[in-house]
Design a protein around this motif. Structure first.
Motif, short mmCIF file in Angstrom:
data_model
loop_
_atom_site.label_atom_id
_atom_site.label_comp_id
_atom_site.label_asym_id
_atom_site.label_seq_id
_atom_site.Cartn_x
_atom_site.Cartn_y
_atom_site.Cartn_z
N SER A 84 1.04 -1.46 -0.03
CA SER A 84 0.13 -0.13 0.01
C SER A 84 0.77 1.19 0.07
O SER A 84 2.07 1.22 0.55
CB SER A 84 -0.85 0.00 1.37
OG SER A 84 -0.29 0.05 2.43
N SER A 85 0.43 2.09 -0.55
CA SER A 85 1.06 3.60 -0.58
C SER A 85 0.67 4.19 0.41
O SER A 85 0.03 3.81 1.62
CB SER A 85 0.52 4.13 -1.84
OG SER A 85 -0.77 4.53 -1.73
N ASP A 86 1.10 5.66 0.73
CA ASP A 86 1.19 6.30 1.88
C ASP A 86 -0.31 7.15 1.85
O ASP A 86 -0.39 7.98 1.07
CB ASP A 86 2.00 7.38 2.11
CG ASP A 86 2.34 8.02 3.34
OD1 ASP A 86 1.14 7.86 4.28
OD2 ASP A 86 3.38 8.80 3.79
N ARG A 87 -1.27 6.69 2.63
CA ARG A 87 -2.56 7.27 2.45
C ARG A 87 -2.79 8.89 3.23
O ARG A 87 -3.56 9.33 2.61
CB ARG A 87 -3.59 6.17 3.22
CG ARG A 87 -3.25 5.94 4.82
CD ARG A 87 -4.15 4.98 5.20
NE ARG A 87 -3.93 4.78 6.54
CZ ARG A 87 -4.49 5.43 7.70
NH1 ARG A 87 -5.42 6.35 7.53
NH2 ARG A 87 -4.12 4.97 8.81
N HIS A 88 -1.77 9.08 3.93
CA HIS A 88 -1.80 10.25 4.46
C HIS A 88 -1.05 11.50 3.54
O HIS A 88 -1.42 12.61 3.62
CB HIS A 88 -0.71 10.40 5.73
CG HIS A 88 -1.22 9.48 6.77
ND1 HIS A 88 -2.37 9.55 7.57
CD2 HIS A 88 -0.53 8.26 7.34
CE1 HIS A 88 -2.37 8.61 8.64
NE2 HIS A 88 -1.54 7.78 8.17
N LYS A 90 -2.22 12.99 0.44
CA LYS A 90 -3.36 13.02 -0.39
C LYS A 90 -2.92 13.35 -1.75
O LYS A 90 -3.62 13.29 -3.02
CB LYS A 90 -4.28 13.94 0.13
CG LYS A 90 -4.97 13.30 1.61
CD LYS A 90 -5.45 12.17 1.46
CE LYS A 90 -5.81 11.60 2.75
NZ LYS A 90 -6.39 10.39 2.98
N GLN A 94 -2.56 7.13 -5.09
CA GLN A 94 -2.76 6.14 -4.23
C GLN A 94 -3.23 4.77 -4.87
O GLN A 94 -3.62 4.54 -5.85
CB GLN A 94 -4.23 6.26 -3.11
CG GLN A 94 -4.02 7.45 -2.48
CD GLN A 94 -2.66 7.34 -1.38
OE1 GLN A 94 -2.54 6.69 -0.63
NE2 GLN A 94 -1.75 8.67 -1.39
N HIS A 95 -2.42 3.58 -4.14
CA HIS A 95 -2.73 2.31 -4.54
C HIS A 95 -2.57 1.35 -3.59
O HIS A 95 -1.61 1.29 -2.64
CB HIS A 95 -1.57 2.13 -5.72
CG HIS A 95 -1.79 0.48 -6.18
ND1 HIS A 95 -0.76 -0.35 -6.02
CD2 HIS A 95 -2.83 -0.07 -6.97
CE1 HIS A 95 -1.06 -1.41 -6.59
NE2 HIS A 95 -2.39 -1.37 -7.11
N LYS A 96 -3.55 0.39 -3.41
CA LYS A 96 -3.34 -0.62 -2.43
C LYS A 96 -3.80 -1.80 -2.91
O LYS A 96 -4.90 -1.87 -3.67
CB LYS A 96 -4.34 -0.25 -1.22
CG LYS A 96 -4.29 -1.13 0.01
CD LYS A 96 -5.12 -0.74 1.25
CE LYS A 96 -5.15 -1.62 2.37
NZ LYS A 96 -6.04 -1.32 3.41
N TYR A 131 5.30 3.44 -2.44
CA TYR A 131 4.92 2.49 -1.52
C TYR A 131 5.47 2.91 -0.10
O TYR A 131 6.54 3.27 0.20
CB TYR A 131 4.90 1.13 -1.80
CG TYR A 131 4.19 0.89 -3.10
CD1 TYR A 131 2.65 0.36 -2.97
CD2 TYR A 131 4.64 0.86 -4.31
CE1 TYR A 131 2.10 0.05 -4.15
CE2 TYR A 131 4.06 0.32 -5.34
CZ TYR A 131 2.70 -0.16 -5.24
OH TYR A 131 2.02 -0.24 -6.39
#
Length: 211
Positions: A84-88, A90, A94-96, A131
């Motif tokens: 997963s990428s860094d969701r913080h 923005k 993004q990719h999970k 990631y």
């Protein structure tokens, strides 16, 4: 202190501890149970888009899971890899994603589990994504010495004695002296502890100094 005073001013747990200290057994010991799934997941120190770096980390996580399997005398049927990428952040794309690989025979071999994990991460990796977190989970666990045999597919017989030798050497000398060829020989994972609370009772450097 009297029992009633302890129960009134503290709790039933404190009362049980008091009775236990008096020689009256009230606290049950937790039984050691075999885990049904084993996971090694980590957040990277920075974000990375280099698949070679991520593969090295995934291989290390997979090897850690395999070692934990061997310690509890278990083998796994399913290897689950997530990325997963860094969701913080923005402002970044993004990719999970995740992928599970099911084996036809159970294994706790670092070689097999690492190879399967690398195939899984290659299939979910997306070019250009930075990631931040990755992980490997092994599940579908069975006892290593008691499982249904497969007539046509089975683990190479040399793997078990090889894993035993590797574990013996690493346990004796520590710091993972023996690693797989796709692991970074110079890198050891350590927790980031910039905000760790002082360890007054276990670290002499954190002892309170009174002037």
């Amino acid at each position: 202190m009297p029992d009633e005073w302890v129960r009134k001013n503290f709790s039933i747990t404190a009362w049980r501890l008091k009775k236990d200290l008096e020689g009256v057994s009230t606290l049950k010991l937790d039984e050691i149970t075999t885990k049904q799934a084993i996971a090694t997941t980590r957040s990277f120190d920075f974000t990375y888009s280099d698949i070679n770096y991520i593969k090295e980390r995934i291989s290390t996580f997979a090897t850690s899971c395999a070692e934990k399997l061997r310690k509890q005398n278990s083998s796994c049927y399913i290897i689950y890899v997530m990325l997963s990428s860094d969701r913080h952040k923005k402002n970044l794309e993004q990719h999970k994603a995740s992928k599970a690989i099911r084996l036809t025979y159970p294994t706790n071999s670092s070689l097999v589990i690492s190879n399967c994990a690398l195939k899984a991460v290659s299939s979910i990796f997306k070019l250009g994504i930075k990631y931040k977190r990755a992980g490997v989970i092994v599940t579908g666990l069975v006892p290593t010495d008691n499982f249904q045999l497969n007539m046509f597919e089975y683990e190479k017989p040399k793997h078990q004695p090889l894993m035993h030798i590797i574990d013996t050497i690493n346990n004796k000398y520590g710091d993972y002296k023996i690693k797989l060829g796709n692991q970074d020989l110079e890198r050891t994972w350590k927790m980031r502890q910039e905000r760790l609370s002082p360890r007054y009772t276990t670290n002499i450097n954190d002892i309170i100094k009174v002037k």
